[in-house]
Design a protein around this motif. Structure first.
Motif, PDB file in Angstrom:
ATOM      1  N   GLU A   1       0.830  -1.206   0.000  1.00 36.24           N
ATOM      2  CA  GLU A   1       0.000   0.000   0.000  1.00 36.24           C
ATOM      3  C   GLU A   1       0.867   1.259   0.000  1.00 36.24           C
ATOM      4  OE1 GLU A   1      -3.664   2.101   2.513  1.00 36.24           O
ATOM      5  OE2 GLU A   1      -3.004   0.061   3.020  1.00 36.24           O
ATOM      6  N   ASP A   2       1.986   1.216   0.700  1.00 37.24           N
ATOM      7  CA  ASP A   2       2.907   2.357   0.696  1.00 37.24           C
ATOM      8  C   ASP A   2       3.389   2.646  -0.725  1.00 37.24           C
ATOM      9  OD1 ASP A   2       2.782   2.671   3.461  1.00 37.24           O
ATOM     10  OD2 ASP A   2       4.491   1.345   3.817  1.00 37.24           O
ATOM     11  N   GLN A   3       3.680   1.576  -1.462  1.00 40.68           N
ATOM     12  CA  GLN A   3       4.207   1.735  -2.824  1.00 40.68           C
ATOM     13  C   GLN A   3       3.118   2.118  -3.827  1.00 40.68           C
ATOM     14  OE1 GLN A   3       7.289  -1.006  -4.315  1.00 40.68           O
ATOM     15  NE2 GLN A   3       6.935  -2.204  -2.462  1.00 40.68           N
ATOM     16  N   ILE A   4       1.965   1.473  -3.712  1.00 40.19           N
ATOM     17  CA  ILE A   4       0.905   1.671  -4.705  1.00 40.19           C
ATOM     18  C   ILE A   4       0.100   2.935  -4.434  1.00 40.19           C
ATOM     19  CG2 ILE A   4      -1.227   0.672  -5.661  1.00 40.19           C
ATOM     20  CD1 ILE A   4      -0.032  -2.098  -5.017  1.00 40.19           C
ATOM     21  N   GLY A   5      -0.117   3.239  -3.158  1.00 38.25           N
ATOM     22  CA  GLY A   5      -0.944   4.388  -2.807  1.00 38.25           C
ATOM     23  C   GLY A   5      -2.387   4.028  -2.573  1.00 38.25           C
ATOM     24  N   ALA A   6      -2.690   2.732  -2.573  1.00 36.13           N
ATOM     25  CA  ALA A   6      -4.058   2.250  -2.329  1.00 36.13           C
ATOM     26  C   ALA A   6      -3.987   0.854  -1.739  1.00 36.13           C
ATOM     27  CB  ALA A   6      -4.869   2.237  -3.626  1.00 36.13           C
ATOM     28  N   SER A   7      -4.989   0.503  -0.935  1.00 36.27           N
ATOM     29  CA  SER A   7      -5.035  -0.826  -0.328  1.00 36.27           C
ATOM     30  C   SER A   7      -5.605  -1.827  -1.321  1.00 36.27           C
ATOM     31  CB  SER A   7      -5.909  -0.792   0.927  1.00 36.27           C
ATOM     32  OG  SER A   7      -7.266  -0.546   0.562  1.00 36.27           O
ATOM     33  N   TYR A   8      -5.443  -3.109  -1.017  1.00 39.53           N
ATOM     34  CA  TYR A   8      -5.997  -4.135  -1.906  1.00 39.53           C
ATOM     35  C   TYR A   8      -7.529  -4.088  -1.981  1.00 39.53           C
ATOM     36  CZ  TYR A   8      -1.538  -6.194  -3.066  1.00 39.53           C
ATOM     37  OH  TYR A   8      -0.264  -6.377  -3.563  1.00 39.53           O
ATOM     38  N   PRO A   9      -8.238  -3.874  -0.872  1.00 41.50           N
ATOM     39  CA  PRO A   9      -9.693  -3.727  -0.998  1.00 41.50           C
ATOM     40  C   PRO A   9     -10.075  -2.567  -1.923  1.00 41.50           C
ATOM     41  CG  PRO A   9      -9.128  -4.168   1.280  1.00 41.50           C
ATOM     42  CD  PRO A   9      -7.830  -3.945   0.556  1.00 41.50           C
ATOM     43  N   GLU A  10      -9.336  -1.465  -1.843  1.00 38.96           N
ATOM     44  CA  GLU A  10      -9.611  -0.329  -2.732  1.00 38.96           C
ATOM     45  C   GLU A  10      -9.328  -0.695  -4.185  1.00 38.96           C
ATOM     46  OE1 GLU A  10      -8.809   3.663  -0.065  1.00 38.96           O
ATOM     47  OE2 GLU A  10      -7.057   2.571  -0.810  1.00 38.96           O
ATOM     48  N   LEU A  11      -8.240  -1.406  -4.423  1.00 42.09           N
ATOM     49  CA  LEU A  11      -7.893  -1.800  -5.789  1.00 42.09           C
ATOM     50  C   LEU A  11      -8.904  -2.795  -6.354  1.00 42.09           C
ATOM     51  CD1 LEU A  11      -4.028  -2.199  -5.357  1.00 42.09           C
ATOM     52  CD2 LEU A  11      -5.215  -0.360  -6.573  1.00 42.09           C
ATOM     53  N   GLU A  12      -9.401  -3.684  -5.501  1.00 43.09           N
ATOM     54  CA  GLU A  12     -10.433  -4.623  -5.956  1.00 43.09           C
ATOM     55  C   GLU A  12     -11.692  -3.869  -6.367  1.00 43.09           C
ATOM     56  OE1 GLU A  12     -11.200  -7.838  -3.272  1.00 43.09           O
ATOM     57  OE2 GLU A  12      -9.064  -8.325  -3.029  1.00 43.09           O
ATOM     58  N   TRP A  13     -12.027  -2.852  -5.582  1.00 43.02           N
ATOM     59  CA  TRP A  13     -13.192  -2.019  -5.927  1.00 43.02           C
ATOM     60  C   TRP A  13     -12.974  -1.340  -7.276  1.00 43.02           C
ATOM     61  CZ3 TRP A  13     -12.839   3.274  -6.679  1.00 43.02           C
ATOM     62  CH2 TRP A  13     -14.052   3.931  -6.941  1.00 43.02           C
ATOM     63  N   ALA A  14     -11.792  -0.761  -7.481  1.00 42.88           N
ATOM     64  CA  ALA A  14     -11.496  -0.070  -8.735  1.00 42.88           C
ATOM     65  C   ALA A  14     -11.517  -1.031  -9.919  1.00 42.88           C
ATOM     66  CB  ALA A  14     -10.135   0.620  -8.638  1.00 42.88           C
ATOM     67  N   MET A  15     -11.009  -2.231  -9.706  1.00 38.37           N
ATOM     68  CA  MET A  15     -11.001  -3.243 -10.761  1.00 38.37           C
ATOM     69  C   MET A  15     -12.431  -3.579 -11.192  1.00 38.37           C
ATOM     70  SD  MET A  15      -8.870  -6.828 -10.616  1.00 38.37           S
ATOM     71  CE  MET A  15      -8.292  -7.618 -12.115  1.00 38.37           C
ATOM     72  N   LYS A  16     -13.298  -3.700 -10.204  1.00 36.47           N
ATOM     73  CA  LYS A  16     -14.707  -3.984 -10.481  1.00 36.47           C
ATOM     74  C   LYS A  16     -15.353  -2.824 -11.225  1.00 36.47           C
ATOM     75  CE  LYS A  16     -19.083  -5.232  -8.263  1.00 36.47           C
ATOM     76  NZ  LYS A  16     -19.786  -5.473  -6.974  1.00 36.47           N
ATOM     77  N   MET A  17     -15.025  -1.589 -10.834  1.00 38.92           N
ATOM     78  CA  MET A  17     -15.595  -0.418 -11.498  1.00 38.92           C
ATOM     79  C   MET A  17     -15.177  -0.342 -12.968  1.00 38.92           C
ATOM     80  SD  MET A  17     -17.565   1.007  -9.303  1.00 38.92           S
ATOM     81  CE  MET A  17     -17.874  -0.700  -8.786  1.00 38.92           C
TER      82      MET A  17
END
Length: 264
Positions: free
Chosen positions: A201-217
């Motif tokens: 998360e430090d490297q990406i700037g987003a957590s995995y739950p947030e990224l999963e949400w974005a992937m779905k969107m």
């Protein structure tokens, strides 16, 4: 998710693939993280030989401890599991003496981080060739097909990917069923490529739950204009990484020569 049936499905798939390939089993790099823990346990459940390899390069002590705890757990529960430790720190340090380290520090640091992953890939394939095994990948769906959070020809260089169709949250569901050590379940995900405690998360700037949400969107064909605040920020992070890392996720481009040019 029908977690038990998913586990059975993956284990059967792994076993059938290995038998058809006429190999002895699997090699898995153990990092102390959730993905390698789940992957190695799934491989162990096939009953085929599994070689777990620790490959520290200036590794954070917490990562080493978690990795060793998991290997101990596997060996106490599965007779087909063995392990080996290959300290790549001297190799990495020697490599640094032979290449240029000049340039912007952040760029040099990233190049060296990717080099760590590629040294580990080389080690995994050495042992795989030695023991006639397959290198089992540990990437999940968000990493492999969402944001491309892996090293090309590093941890992306594998023979088969048993958990690449599972979101990170689904990997955690399997981990709980497989009784992965609590220390790994509770640890912040980290690729361990920088020798410190920085998380994914430090490297990406987003957590995995947030990224999963974005992937779905994205799958639902949503656009940046549909969101505000933190959601908009996460959506932009996902889209940026997905676009910039396409070179990892798409097949290598081939320059096709027209037939008329091949004719003399």
């Amino acid at each position: 998710m029908q977690t038990e049936k998913v586990v059975e499905h993956i284990v059967t798939w792994l076993k059938n693939y290995a038998i058809n390939a006429k190999v002895n089993g699997f090699v898995v790099g153990i990092s102390g993280g959730i993905d390698s823990a789940v992957t190695s346990t799934l491989c162990a459940k096939t009953g085929l030989d599994v070689l777990c390899i620790e490959m520290p390069i200036h590794q954070a002590p917490s990562h080493v401890t978690r990795g060793q705890e998991h290997i101990t757990f596997l060996k106490s529960n599965y007779k087909n599991v063995s392990d080996v430790k290959t300290d790549l720190t001297p190799v990495f340090e020697e490599f640094k003496t032979e290449v240029s380290l000049e340039g912007e520090q952040a760029i040099v640091d990233m190049a060296l981080a990717n080099t760590r992953a590629r040294l580990r890939m080389t080690t995994l394939y050495y042992y795989a060739g030695l023991k006639k095994m397959l290198v089992a990948g540990t990437g999940n769906k968000v990493e492999d097909f969402g944001v491309g959070f892996y090293t090309k020809y590093g941890d992306g260089g594998v023979d088969l990917s048993p958990i690449a169709d599972l979101l990170k949250s689904e990997v955690y569901m399997l981990a709980k069923l497989l009784q992965v050590p609590k220390s790994i379940l509770e640890a912040a995900p980290s690729d361990g490529l920088f020798g410190d405690a920085r998380s994914d998360e430090d490297q990406i700037g987003a957590s995995y739950p947030e990224l999963e949400w974005a992937m779905k969107m994205v799958e639902e064909h949503k656009d940046e204009a549909d969101f505000f605040g933190r959601e908009k920020e996460v959506f932009k992070i996902y889209k940026r990484l997905n676009t910039s890392n396409k070179h990892k996720m798409n097949p290598i481009p081939i320059c096709t020569i027209p037939n008329n040019l091949k004719q003399s």
